[in-house]
Design an enzyme around this catalytic site. Structure first.
Site, PDB file in Angstrom:
ATOM      1  N   PHE A  90     -69.624 -52.879 -16.930  1.00  0.00           N
ATOM      2  CA  PHE A  90     -68.894 -53.465 -15.807  1.00  0.00           C
ATOM      3  C   PHE A  90     -69.243 -54.941 -15.656  1.00  0.00           C
ATOM      4  O   PHE A  90     -70.410 -55.330 -15.774  1.00  0.00           O
ATOM      5  CB  PHE A  90     -69.290 -52.787 -14.483  1.00  0.00           C
ATOM      6  CG  PHE A  90     -69.052 -51.317 -14.409  1.00  0.00           C
ATOM      7  CD1 PHE A  90     -67.854 -50.811 -13.932  1.00  0.00           C
ATOM      8  CD2 PHE A  90     -70.040 -50.415 -14.787  1.00  0.00           C
ATOM      9  CE1 PHE A  90     -67.641 -49.443 -13.834  1.00  0.00           C
ATOM     10  CE2 PHE A  90     -69.845 -49.050 -14.687  1.00  0.00           C
ATOM     11  CZ  PHE A  90     -68.639 -48.561 -14.215  1.00  0.00           C
ATOM     12  N   ASP A  91     -68.245 -55.728 -15.326  1.00  0.00           N
ATOM     13  CA  ASP A  91     -68.481 -57.051 -14.769  1.00  0.00           C
ATOM     14  C   ASP A  91     -68.987 -56.861 -13.335  1.00  0.00           C
ATOM     15  O   ASP A  91     -68.855 -55.769 -12.759  1.00  0.00           O
ATOM     16  CB  ASP A  91     -67.178 -57.848 -14.802  1.00  0.00           C
ATOM     17  CG  ASP A  91     -67.322 -59.236 -14.220  1.00  0.00           C
ATOM     18  OD1 ASP A  91     -68.414 -59.830 -14.328  1.00  0.00           O
ATOM     19  OD2 ASP A  91     -66.340 -59.731 -13.639  1.00  0.00           O
TER      20      ASP A  91
END
Length: 304
Positions: free
Chosen positions: A163-164
């Site tokens: 995930f960012d």
């Protein structure tokens, strides 16, 4: 007693996210839905090839074992396809040994409104408008890039998801500072608020559900494991607020990469996720050369 989806990780997925229907989609775009339906009907007995999110789905479903009292993961087809075309999707899933039992087919209508009834933790679709609508309604959603590289098969017993941070796991509060005032102001803003947790972003509910799945499978009742990574353009000192936010949420991330603006693609190539989520098109395009990727449209901010 009627069936229910309580206490399960629920993934809703479109046909094009699960299978490679790009040739069929070109027929739809160049002709009309009638030509598309005829083509799908002609190919009813021809299994479609796996799409960009297929391995993620296959691995998540492997958490459902005969030893468990109930299934831990539910995958539901949620598609703009017509019901007849849906037959080919179900047939393809069966051919590839992917036990999907439920599906909603809307024949061209936006399907996102069914996410509430499904109690979905994630919606994957190749249609950006459907993704934006789902995010606006408060559901984690991403536009898959069908041209993405397929997932590595190097970790058959481990689901890997990356995930960012800002505008994905966290709100876009800090991202707005960066976009409007620049990097020095962003760094100062985050250092000043290091002890203050970031507001949740659109994908916090998915991260929470994955964390529950990770803890539930720690007893060895399933051969599958889950590994998560935070892959962010943040660097010190802005890293501290991200870490403290996860601590405040009582959520553990297995790996964290604070890249300070470096290209994320090579790092993701080494991590080998089954899927990567980011809000920036440029980051997704770079990542898609190496790993399955999807865009979380940051123009929609989840209300926390």
């Amino acid at each position: 007693m009627p069936a229910d989806l309580n206490d399960r990780l629920v993934v809703a997925i479109s046909s094009r996210a699960l299978f490679d229907f790009e040739e069929e989609n070109r027929v739809f775009e160049q002709a009309d839905d009638a030509a598309y339906m005829r083509l799908q009907l002609d190919r009813l007995e021809r299994p479609a090839q796996p799409g960009v999110a297929f391995q993620l789905v296959r691995k998540l479903l492997a958490f459902n074992t005969s030893d468990a009292q109930r299934d831990r993961v539910e995958v539901v087809l949620l598609s703009r396809n017509d019901p007849v075309s849906g037959l080919r999707v179900f047939n393809s899933a069966k051919h590839h040994g992917t036990p999907i039992e439920r599906g909603v087919f809307t024949r061209g209508r936006a399907p996102y409104q069914y996410l509430h009834a499904l109690q979905a933790h994630l919606f994957l679709s190749a249609e950006p408008d459907d993704v934006r609508a789902a995010l606006h309604a408060g559901y984690p959603a991403a536009q898959v890039y069908p041209e993405s590289a397929r997932a590595s098969e190097a970790h058959p017993d481990e689901v890997r998801i990356a995930f960012d941070g800002d505008a994905v796991l966290f709100s876009d509060e800090a991202e707005r500072v960066f976009q409007t005032e620049g990097l020095p102001a962003f760094q100062q803003h985050e250092a000043r608020k290091a002890a203050l947790p970031l507001p949740p972003g659109p994908f916090k509910p998915l991260l929470e559900a994955l964390h529950r799945l990770q803890k539930a499978s720690a007893d060895g009742s399933t051969p599958m494991r889950l590994r998560t990574a935070l892959v962010t353009a943040r660097s010190a000192p802005a890293h501290e607020r991200a870490v403290r936010t996860l601590m405040h949420w009582n959520i553990t991330i297995d790996e964290a990469m604070f890249l300070g603006g470096l290209d994320k693609g090579p790092f993701l190539r080494e991590f080998q996720p089954d899927f990567f989520f980011d809000d920036q098109a440029g980051h997704v395009q770079s990542a898609a050369r190496h790993v399955p990727s999807g865009q979380v449209h940051a123009a929609v901010t989840r209300k926390s």
